[in-house]
Design an enzyme around this catalytic site. Structure first.
Site, PDB file in Angstrom:
ATOM      1  N   ASP A 147       0.871  -1.176   0.000  1.00  0.00           N
ATOM      2  CA  ASP A 147       0.000   0.000   0.000  1.00  0.00           C
ATOM      3  C   ASP A 147       0.909   1.227   0.000  1.00  0.00           C
ATOM      4  O   ASP A 147       1.687   1.425   0.942  1.00  0.00           O
ATOM      5  CB  ASP A 147      -0.866   0.026   1.259  1.00  0.00           C
ATOM      6  CG  ASP A 147      -2.057  -0.914   1.174  1.00  0.00           C
ATOM      7  OD1 ASP A 147      -2.128  -1.703   0.221  1.00  0.00           O
ATOM      8  OD2 ASP A 147      -2.912  -0.868   2.078  1.00  0.00           O
ATOM      9  N   HIS A 206       4.795  -7.329  -0.013  1.00  0.00           N
ATOM     10  CA  HIS A 206       4.467  -8.632  -0.596  1.00  0.00           C
ATOM     11  C   HIS A 206       5.150  -8.832  -1.949  1.00  0.00           C
ATOM     12  O   HIS A 206       5.740  -7.902  -2.509  1.00  0.00           O
ATOM     13  CB  HIS A 206       2.945  -8.746  -0.743  1.00  0.00           C
ATOM     14  CG  HIS A 206       2.218  -8.728   0.563  1.00  0.00           C
ATOM     15  ND1 HIS A 206       1.625  -9.846   1.113  1.00  0.00           N
ATOM     16  CD2 HIS A 206       1.983  -7.718   1.457  1.00  0.00           C
ATOM     17  CE1 HIS A 206       1.068  -9.536   2.268  1.00  0.00           C
ATOM     18  NE2 HIS A 206       1.268  -8.238   2.500  1.00  0.00           N
ATOM     19  N   SER A 316       8.228   3.346   4.989  1.00  0.00           N
ATOM     20  CA  SER A 316       9.495   3.594   4.325  1.00  0.00           C
ATOM     21  C   SER A 316       9.321   3.454   2.825  1.00  0.00           C
ATOM     22  O   SER A 316       8.317   3.914   2.285  1.00  0.00           O
ATOM     23  CB  SER A 316      10.568   2.640   4.852  1.00  0.00           C
ATOM     24  OG  SER A 316      11.831   3.023   4.364  1.00  0.00           O
TER      25      SER A 316
END
Length: 362
Positions: A147, A206, A316
Site C-alpha cells: 500500500d 508482498h 518507508s
C-alpha cells in the site's frame, strides 16, 4: 538607563560581576559545544575522503548536519518508545486517536485494535486479506508490492538513475553488487518502480509476481526520512540509507527487491530470516567502509504473487528492479496512490482471478 538595569539586578541579589560571569559561562559552554561539532564534521569529511565517498555525495557537510538531525540513535530511541506496552484500558483511546488523525480505514484492520500491545504493534498491524485482491495473474505482469504512493517508475537505460524529481542513485552502489547481465539483450530491458509507504499505510510488503531468490544483502546505512523534500537536500539518498536487497529470478528475467529503512524506527524484517538485524548499535556503515552482509541460501526461496515478503515497523520505501520484455507497459501514473495487489504494468491484458488475495503469515 544602564544604571537602572544594574540597580534591578542588584536588588535581586546579583552584582554586575556575577551577572557577567554567568553569561560568560554560557558563552564558553556554547563555544565548546560548537567546537566539538565542527571537529566531528571535519573528521567525518576525512572518513568520506578515505573511503572515496562511494555514494558521490555532493556536500559532505550537508550529510553531516543531516546525520546530526536524523541520526540512527534517535531512531533506536523511537523504536524503544514504540515498543512500550500500553495499558489495555488505554489502548482504544490511543489507537482511535491515530486512526482519526492519520485517516486509517478501521474496517480493514484484521484484529481488534485493543489486541495490539504497543504503538509498534499497531503500526505494523495486519489487514484483512480479502480487502486486497490480486489484480492480475499474467506471468509477465507486476502488481504493487505494498500500500503506497508510486513515486517513480520507468526503464533503466544506464547504471545511474537521475530523474526530474531529484531522485538519484548509483545502481551498483545501491545493490551492493553489479547488476547481472540481461537474459536477452534484444528482447528484454530492466525496469524500476519506487514505492513510498507513509506512516498511515499498511506496513507489510508482498511479492509483486511469482519469483524466487537465493541471495539476501544487508547494506548498513543511515535512516534518513525518504519524503520528496529530502531528495533535494541529500543526493543519492537511497545509496546512503540502510537497505535489504533480495536478488533472484522471475518469469521475465532477473529481479532485485529492495526494502529501505527510514527515520523513526529503521527496522526491516524479512519473513523467516531471523539472522537479519537492522539499525544496530556501533555498526560501521557500508558507505563509510563497513562490510556488506551477504547471505546465500542453500536453496531458492520461492514466493507466489501476493505472498508476504517482510515488514517495516514504520513506513518507508520499496524499490523493485526487474527484467521484462521490451513491450512491457505501465498502467499507473507518478504519485498515484495504489494498494498492494493492484496491477501496475504488464505485457498482455489483465488476467483477473477469482478470489485470489494477498497472503499473510498469521
Amino acid at each position: 538607563m544602564l544604571s537602572k538595569f544594574y540597580y534591578c539586578k542588584m536588588r535581586k541579589g546579583k552584582s554586575p560581576s556575577s551577572f557577567f560571569s554567568l553569561h560568560k559561562k554560557y558563552l564558553l559552554t556554547g563555544v565548546t559545544i560548537l567546537s566539538f561539532i565542527f571537529m566531528f564534521q571535519y573528521k567525518y569529511h576525512e572518513v568520506l575522503t578515505v573511503y572515496e565517498d562511494k555514494t558521490n555525495v555532493q556536500q559532505s557537510s550537508r550529510l553531516f548536519w543531516t546525520r546530526l538531525l536524523f541520526g540512527r540513535t534517535r531512531s533506536r530511541i523511537t523504536g524503544r518508545i514504540f515498543n512500550i506496552e500500553i495499558p489495555h484500558s488505554s489502548r482504544l483511546y490511543v489507537y482511535n486517536f491515530f486512526i482519526k488523525y492519520l485517516n486509517i480505514n478501521k474496517e480493514e484492520i484484521k484484529y481488534p485494535i485493543e489486541s495490539y500491545k504497543s504503538l509498534g504493534d499497531f503500526f505494523s498491524r495486519y489487514i484483512r486479506e480479502d480487502t486486497r485482491p490480486i489484480g492480475d495473474l499474467n506471468e509477465y505482469s507486476i502488481v504493487s508490492p505494498c500500500d503506497s504512493e508510486i513515486v517513480d517508475f520507468g526503464e533503466l537505460t544506464s547504471n545511474y538513475l537521475d530523474n526530474v524529481k531529484g531522485i538519484k542513485f548509483n545502481i551498483k552502489t545501491f545493490l551492493g553488487s553489479d547488476m547481472i547481465k540481461k537474459y536477452n539483450d534484444d528482447s528484454t530491458s530492466f525496469y524500476y518502480a519506487i514505492f513510498y509507504l507513509s506512516p498511515k499505510k499498511y506496513h507489510h510488503f508482498h511479492a509483486p509476481f511469482n519469483f524466487k531468490y537465493k541471495i539476501r544483502r544487508h547494506i548498513s546505512g543511515e535512516v534518513f526520512p525518504v519524503f520528496q523534500g529530502m531528495f533535494k537536500i541529500i543526493n543519492n539518498l537511497f545509496d546512503i540509507n540502510e537497505r535489504v536487497i533480495l536478488s533472484g529470478e522471475w518469469k521475465g528475467g532477473h529481479v532485485y527487491y529492495a526494502a529501505i529503512s527510514a527515520y523513526n524506527v529503521g527496522n526491516i524484517k524479512i519473513v523467516n530470516d531471523e539472522d537479519l538485524l537492522t539499525n544496530n548499535l556501533r555498526t560501521q556503515l557500508s558507505y563509510m567502509g563497513g562490510d556488506i552482509n551477504t547471505k546465500i541460501y542453500d536453496h531458492y526461496k520461492d514466493l507466489e504473487i501476493g505472498d508476504e515478503v517482510g515488514e517495516f515497523k514504520v513506513g518507508s520505501s520499496i524499490i523493485v528492479i526487474f527484467e521484462n520484455k521490451k513491450n512491457f507497459k505501465w498502467n499507473v501514473k507518478p504519485n498515484q496512490q495504489i494498494s498492494v495487489g493492484e496491477r501496475i504494468g504488464g505485457v498482455d491484458q489483465p488476467k483477473q482471478p477469482q478470489n485470489k488475495f494477498i497472503k499473510i503469515r498469521s
